[in-house]
Motif scaffolding. Structure first.
Motif, PDB file in Angstrom:
ATOM      1  N   PRO A 147       0.807  -1.227   0.000  1.00  0.00           N
ATOM      2  CA  PRO A 147       0.000   0.000   0.000  1.00  0.00           C
ATOM      3  C   PRO A 147       0.844   1.284   0.000  1.00  0.00           C
ATOM      4  CG  PRO A 147      -0.999  -1.599   1.453  1.00  0.00           C
ATOM      5  CD  PRO A 147       0.329  -2.182   1.011  1.00  0.00           C
TER       6      PRO A 147
ATOM      7  N   ALA B 185       1.547   3.061  -3.441  1.00  0.00           N
ATOM      8  CA  ALA B 185       0.441   3.557  -4.263  1.00  0.00           C
ATOM      9  C   ALA B 185       0.768   4.840  -5.030  1.00  0.00           C
ATOM     10  CB  ALA B 185      -0.812   3.751  -3.414  1.00  0.00           C
TER      11      ALA B 185
ATOM     12  N   ASN C 297       1.070   5.019  -9.121  1.00  0.00           N
ATOM     13  CA  ASN C 297       0.156   5.887  -9.867  1.00  0.00           C
ATOM     14  C   ASN C 297       0.929   6.911 -10.701  1.00  0.00           C
ATOM     15  OD1 ASN C 297      -1.945   4.484  -8.704  1.00  0.00           O
ATOM     16  ND2 ASN C 297      -2.381   6.050  -7.168  1.00  0.00           N
TER      17      ASN C 297
ATOM     18  N   LYS D  49      -8.160   7.779 -14.938  1.00  0.00           N
ATOM     19  CA  LYS D  49      -8.217   6.336 -14.689  1.00  0.00           C
ATOM     20  C   LYS D  49      -6.812   5.768 -14.487  1.00  0.00           C
ATOM     21  CE  LYS D  49     -12.558   5.391 -16.955  1.00  0.00           C
ATOM     22  NZ  LYS D  49     -13.284   4.646 -17.959  1.00  0.00           N
TER      23      LYS D  49
ATOM     24  N   GLY E 234      -5.083   6.003 -11.145  1.00  0.00           N
ATOM     25  CA  GLY E 234      -5.530   5.112 -10.084  1.00  0.00           C
ATOM     26  C   GLY E 234      -5.028   3.689 -10.264  1.00  0.00           C
TER      27      GLY E 234
ATOM     28  N   SER F 112      -2.922   1.928  -8.843  1.00  0.00           N
ATOM     29  CA  SER F 112      -2.742   1.170  -7.599  1.00  0.00           C
ATOM     30  C   SER F 112      -4.026   0.470  -7.152  1.00  0.00           C
ATOM     31  CB  SER F 112      -2.211   2.068  -6.489  1.00  0.00           C
ATOM     32  OG  SER F 112      -3.156   3.077  -6.176  1.00  0.00           O
ATOM     33  N   SER F 113      -5.174   0.961  -7.594  1.00  0.00           N
ATOM     34  CA  SER F 113      -6.437   0.325  -7.207  1.00  0.00           C
ATOM     35  C   SER F 113      -6.596  -1.057  -7.839  1.00  0.00           C
ATOM     36  CB  SER F 113      -7.626   1.216  -7.582  1.00  0.00           C
ATOM     37  OG  SER F 113      -7.767   1.278  -8.986  1.00  0.00           O
ATOM     38  N   LEU F 114      -5.784  -1.379  -8.831  1.00  0.00           N
ATOM     39  CA  LEU F 114      -5.843  -2.710  -9.428  1.00  0.00           C
ATOM     40  C   LEU F 114      -5.446  -3.786  -8.413  1.00  0.00           C
ATOM     41  CD1 LEU F 114      -4.364  -1.973 -12.976  1.00  0.00           C
ATOM     42  CD2 LEU F 114      -6.762  -2.388 -12.369  1.00  0.00           C
TER      43      LEU F 114
ATOM     44  N   ASP G 173      -6.817  -4.131  -5.744  1.00  0.00           N
ATOM     45  CA  ASP G 173      -8.063  -4.552  -5.109  1.00  0.00           C
ATOM     46  C   ASP G 173      -8.697  -5.746  -5.815  1.00  0.00           C
ATOM     47  OD1 ASP G 173      -7.717  -2.402  -3.409  1.00  0.00           O
ATOM     48  OD2 ASP G 173      -9.101  -1.101  -4.515  1.00  0.00           O
ATOM     49  N   THR G 174      -8.385  -5.936  -7.095  1.00  0.00           N
ATOM     50  CA  THR G 174      -9.012  -7.006  -7.876  1.00  0.00           C
ATOM     51  C   THR G 174      -8.016  -8.030  -8.406  1.00  0.00           C
ATOM     52  OG1 THR G 174      -8.907  -5.635  -9.859  1.00  0.00           O
ATOM     53  CG2 THR G 174     -10.964  -5.584  -8.610  1.00  0.00           C
TER      54      THR G 174
END
Length: 160
Positions: free
Chosen positions: A8, A11, A15, A38, A41, A43-45, A47-48
Motif C-alpha cells: 500500500p 500507491a 500511480n 483512470k 488510479g 494502484s487500485s488494481l 483490489d481485484t
C-alpha cells in the motif's frame, strides 16, 4: 532488478509511474483528461488482482497487474483466462528488459494458477509493448472495444 508484490505504501509511486508511462500517448486518446484520471488510479488494481512492481536500487521502475482465472474482468476476456493489465515501465528505464520480466512474472502466476491460456489487451499505438508480446508468443484473437478512440485488441498465449 527485483520484482515484488505491491505494498500500500507504493500507491503514489505506482500511480505516478503509470502517468509517466502513458504520457507519450496523450494525443492519441480523445478524452485524455478522463483517461488520465483512470490511469492515475493504477494502484487500485491491487483490489481485484495481484499488483507487481519492479525495483532497481530500491526505486520502483515498472508495474503490472495480474488478474487470475475466475476473477472479474472485462467481458471481452473469457472468465477462465488470467490476464495482465497496465504493464508500465518508467521512460528512463525502458530497454532494460523490465517490461518482459514483469510479463514473465505474470505468466508464472498463471502457471501457478493452472491456466492453459493467458490474455491481455493492447493497441497498435503501443509500439514497444505490442512487438514484445508478439515475440513472447501472444497472438491476436479478437478486437476489443476502443478506449477513448484508440483501437484495442485481445491477444492470447497458450501456456505450456
Amino acid at each position: 532488478m527485483f520484482i515484488r508484490e505491491f505494498k500500500p505504501a507504493d500507491a503514489l509511486t505506482v500511480n505516478g509511474l503509470a502517468l509517466m508511462a502513458f504520457e507519450q500517448f496523450r494525443n492519441a486518446y480523445k478524452d485524455w483528461p478522463g483517461f488520465r484520471a483512470k490511469i492515475a488510479g493504477m494502484s487500485s488494481l491491487a483490489d481485484t488482482g495481484e499488483l507487481l512492481v519492479a525495483e532497481i536500487d530500491g526505486q520502483i521502475v515498472g508495474a503490472v497487474a495480474y488478474v487470475g482465472p475466475g476473477k472479474p474482468k472485462a467481458d471481452f476476456f473469457q472468465r477462465e483466462w488470467p490476464i495482465m493489465r497496465m504493464l508500465v515501465v518508467a521512460p528512463d528505464f525502458r530497454g532494460r528488459g523490465i517490461g518482459r520480466a514483469l510479463a514473465e512474472a505474470c505468466l508464472s502466476l498463471a502457471k501457478r494458477d493452472g491456466a492453459r491460456f493467458f490474455a491481455l489487451h493492447t493497441s497498435e499505438i503501443m509500439h514497444v509493448a505490442l512487438p514484445m508480446y508478439r515475440r513472447m508468443g501472444f497472438e491476436k484473437v479478437s478486437d476489443a472495444p476502443a478506449i477513448n478512440g484508440v483501437v484495442y485488441a485481445v491477444y492470447l498465449k497458450r501456456i505450456d
